[in-house]
Structure formats: structure tokens, C-alpha cells
Design a protein around this motif. Structure first.
Motif, short mmCIF file in Angstrom:
data_model
loop_
_atom_site.label_atom_id
_atom_site.label_comp_id
_atom_site.label_asym_id
_atom_site.label_seq_id
_atom_site.Cartn_x
_atom_site.Cartn_y
_atom_site.Cartn_z
N HIS A 185 0.81 -1.22 0.00
CA HIS A 185 0.00 0.00 0.00
C HIS A 185 0.84 1.27 0.00
N GLU A 186 2.10 1.18 0.41
CA GLU A 186 2.96 2.36 0.46
C GLU A 186 3.67 2.66 -0.86
N THR A 187 3.51 1.79 -1.84
CA THR A 187 4.25 1.94 -3.09
C THR A 187 3.29 2.13 -4.27
N PRO A 188 3.77 2.76 -5.34
CA PRO A 188 2.93 2.98 -6.53
C PRO A 188 2.49 1.66 -7.16
N ASP A 189 1.49 1.74 -8.00
CA ASP A 189 0.88 0.54 -8.58
C ASP A 189 1.87 -0.33 -9.35
N ASN A 190 2.83 0.30 -10.04
CA ASN A 190 3.75 -0.47 -10.88
C ASN A 190 5.10 -0.73 -10.21
N PHE A 191 5.21 -0.44 -8.93
CA PHE A 191 6.45 -0.68 -8.19
C PHE A 191 6.67 -2.18 -8.04
N GLN A 192 7.95 -2.60 -8.12
CA GLN A 192 8.29 -4.02 -8.10
C GLN A 192 9.30 -4.36 -7.00
N PHE A 193 9.09 -5.52 -6.38
CA PHE A 193 9.99 -6.02 -5.35
C PHE A 193 10.75 -7.25 -5.85
N VAL A 194 12.06 -7.24 -5.67
CA VAL A 194 12.88 -8.45 -5.82
C VAL A 194 13.04 -8.98 -4.40
N VAL A 195 12.42 -10.10 -4.11
CA VAL A 195 12.34 -10.60 -2.73
C VAL A 195 13.39 -11.68 -2.50
N LYS A 196 14.26 -11.43 -1.54
CA LYS A 196 15.31 -12.39 -1.25
C LYS A 196 14.76 -13.59 -0.48
N ALA A 197 15.21 -14.77 -0.85
CA ALA A 197 14.77 -15.98 -0.18
C ALA A 197 15.26 -16.01 1.27
N TYR A 198 14.48 -16.62 2.14
CA TYR A 198 14.86 -16.76 3.55
C TYR A 198 16.14 -17.59 3.68
N GLN A 199 16.99 -17.20 4.60
CA GLN A 199 18.31 -17.82 4.75
C GLN A 199 18.25 -19.33 4.99
N GLY A 200 17.22 -19.80 5.65
CA GLY A 200 17.10 -21.23 5.92
C GLY A 200 16.79 -22.06 4.69
N MET A 201 16.44 -21.39 3.59
CA MET A 201 16.12 -22.09 2.35
C MET A 201 17.33 -22.26 1.45
N THR A 202 18.38 -21.46 1.68
CA THR A 202 19.53 -21.46 0.77
C THR A 202 20.85 -21.82 1.45
N GLY A 203 20.79 -22.38 2.65
CA GLY A 203 22.00 -22.85 3.31
C GLY A 203 22.77 -21.80 4.07
N HIS A 204 22.11 -20.68 4.40
CA HIS A 204 22.78 -19.60 5.14
C HIS A 204 22.39 -19.57 6.62
N GLN A 205 21.57 -20.49 7.09
CA GLN A 205 20.93 -20.37 8.40
C GLN A 205 21.92 -19.95 9.49
N ARG A 206 21.58 -18.84 10.13
CA ARG A 206 22.37 -18.34 11.27
C ARG A 206 21.48 -18.37 12.49
N GLY A 207 21.94 -19.01 13.54
CA GLY A 207 21.11 -19.11 14.72
C GLY A 207 20.06 -20.21 14.58
N GLU A 208 19.11 -20.19 15.49
CA GLU A 208 18.12 -21.25 15.56
C GLU A 208 17.08 -21.10 14.45
N ASN A 209 16.74 -22.19 13.82
CA ASN A 209 15.68 -22.20 12.81
C ASN A 209 14.32 -22.19 13.51
N PRO A 210 13.49 -21.19 13.27
CA PRO A 210 12.21 -21.10 13.98
C PRO A 210 11.15 -22.06 13.47
N PHE A 211 11.45 -22.81 12.43
CA PHE A 211 10.46 -23.72 11.83
C PHE A 211 10.77 -25.16 12.22
N GLU A 212 9.72 -25.92 12.49
CA GLU A 212 9.89 -27.30 12.94
C GLU A 212 10.21 -28.25 11.79
N SER A 213 9.87 -27.86 10.58
CA SER A 213 10.10 -28.75 9.44
C SER A 213 10.33 -27.93 8.18
#
Length: 275
Positions: free
Chosen positions: A56-84
Motif C-alpha cells: 500500500h505504500e508503493t505505486p501501482d507499478n512498483f516491483q519487489f525483488v524478494v530475497k529468499a529466507y536464509q534457511g532455504m539457501t544454506g545460510h541459516q544463522r542461529g536457531e531455525n524457527p520452523f519445525e520442518s
């Protein structure tokens, strides 16, 4: 079309209005650039309230490049908050889906770590991840040189094409196995991603003090000749893909916004529909 933006919107004083508060930064940012890399999604799967707020804070044609969560790409730092694994990917899909439904998701960026080298086990891991996220456009960024070795580069690009993956073309320090060359080749005809990390060779390598290292890793200010060379690579990519998304990530010293503006001016780029 060539789109230009930065990594994040919270640390670029050059684009904020005088007296701007924290809550105003995204609106201020989107008055300058039509795209942004959402990096907070790397550190935590973002709750729906945050995603809705940013939509809602961005114009209609604004685009996001969304980075994948660290636990999905082998970067996990600290405890993983997901059980599976299933719970992790479902949470991530639910988080990102509203951006896609709003027409504001350019792609999800899967950035793999420097130790993720070219071997069958890792290729299988990529296949598994893309199966979980097949509803989204996915960009792949490698950081181990083996993916672009003389006998592997063409195979790497062929793999991306086969699976409909977006190639993340990087400009970064050439600092051994944990860095990749700039390879201006698109794996799709509609989209390609360019990420500019700077060329700070010393900062790219961890000299032993991890905290200080993270502060200087992207400390770099591109000069005019370097931006000219990058412009040539981007122009080559524009002949291969309809849309080129260029993200400046060299912001340890606050240079990203200025370099992005200079690149925009050098290439006579004008963006409509900004805030």
C-alpha cells in the motif's frame, strides 16, 4: 525496459525528504526508483501485515525483488524457527504470495553461499527448492566460481534455461573460489537480474573480525569507467531479455544511491509512475 533500484530502502539518506521519519522511507524511496530488493525477507519470513503495508505504500507499478529466507539457501544463522522444511516453505509462500497477487513481485532471489559449489548434490537441492516455489519467478545467484568454470558455464546456463530460472548476473570482487565473474547472459527472454556488489576485494574476504567484515563487505564507490563497462553489459542483456532489473548493493559506505543515479543518467533512463 531497464529498471534501477537498491538493496533495501532503510539506509539511503540521499533519497529521503527533509525531516522524513522511519515510516516514510519506503514512500520516499519509491519517488526515486521503481524497484527495490527486499532483503529483510532473508533474515525472517515477513508477516502478512508487513507485506500488506509495503504494497500500500508503493505505486501501482512498483516491483519487489524478494530475497529468499536464509534457511532455504544454506545460510541459516542461529536457531531455525520452523519445525520442518514443509512448514518453512509454506510460511514463505504465504508471505510472498500477496506481492504476486498485487502485481508487485518481480522475482524471488535464491542467493546461494560461497561454499555451494557445482556438484550433483547441490543441483538436486536447487531442483527441490524450485519445486517448492514453482508458483513464483525465481532468480538464481551463485557465489562459487565452479558454476562458471570453462567446462561448466554453458551447462549452468542451460540448466537455468531448462527450468525457467532467471540468471542473476553479478559484478563483484574477483577474490577466488567464493566469487563469480560477470557473465552478461540471460537465461530467459522476459527477465534478467543484475546485482552490483562493488569491487572491494579485501572487504569481500573475511579477515577474521566478522563484525567489522560485514560492515565493509560492500564498501565501494563505482567510478565512471566502471559504470560505463557495466552499462555495456546491461545493454547486451537488454538485447536478450525484455526487462533488465539492476540492483546496486554497494552500500556499506552509502554509495549505492549515488551510483544508481549516475548509472541512470548515463543511460538516459526515465521512470514513470513513481511516488
Amino acid at each position: 525496459m531497464i529498471y534501477v533500484g537498491l538493496t533495501g530502502w532503510g539506509d539511503h539518506p540521499d533519497v529521503y525528504s527533509p525531516g522524513s521519519k522511519q515510516k516514510d522511507k519506503l514512500a520516499d524511496y519509491s519517488a526515486h526508483f521503481p524497484i527495490v530488493e527486499l532483503d529483510s525477507s532473508f533474515y525472517a519470513v515477513q508477516p502478512e501485515r508487513n507485506i500488506s503495508k509495503w504494497i500500500h505504500e508503493t505505486p501501482d507499478n512498483f516491483q519487489f525483488v524478494v530475497k529468499a529466507y536464509q534457511g532455504m539457501t544454506g545460510h541459516q544463522r542461529g536457531e531455525n524457527p520452523f519445525e520442518s522444511r514443509e512448514e518453512l516453505f509454506e510460511a514463505y509462500r504465504l508471505s510472498v504470495r500477496p506481492l504476486k497477487e498485487a502485481g508487485k513481485l518481480a522475482m524471488v532471489l535464491l542467493q546461494f553461499p560461497p561454499w555451494f559449489d557445482c556438484q550433483k548434490e547441490h543441483v538436486d537441492e536447487i531442483r527441490s527448492i524450485i519445486d517448492e516455489l514453482k508458483e513464483f519467478d525465481l532468480a538464481i545467484e551463485f557465489r562459487h566460481q565452479s558454476w562458471y568454470a570453462t567446462d561448466m558455464k554453458d551447462k549452468t546456463l542451460a540448466f537455468l534455461r531448462e527450468h525457467g530460472l532467471i540468471h542473476s548476473v553479478c559484478d563483484e570482487p574477483q577474490a577466488g573460489d567464493g566469487s563469480i565473474p560477470l557473465v552478461p547472459e540471460s537465461s530467459r527472454k522476459d527477465k534478467v537480474l543484475v546485482r552490483l556488489h562493488g569491487r572491494n576485494v579485501y572487504g569481500w574476504l573475511n579477515p577474521g573480525n566478522a563484525e567489522k567484515w560485514r560492515e565493509v563487505r560492500y564498501l565501494y564507490d563505482y567510478n565512471h569507467q566502471e559504470l560505463t563497462d557495466i552499462s555495456k553489459a546491461v545493454e547486451s542483456l537488454k538485447k536478450q531479455a525484455e526487462d533488465v532489473y539492476v540492483i546496486f548493493n554497494n552500500n556499506s559506505g552509502g554509495h549505492a544511491a549515488g551510483d544508481a543515479k549516475q548509472f541512470q543518467q548515463m543511460n538516459n533512463l526515465q521512470f514513470d509512475g513513481l511516488s
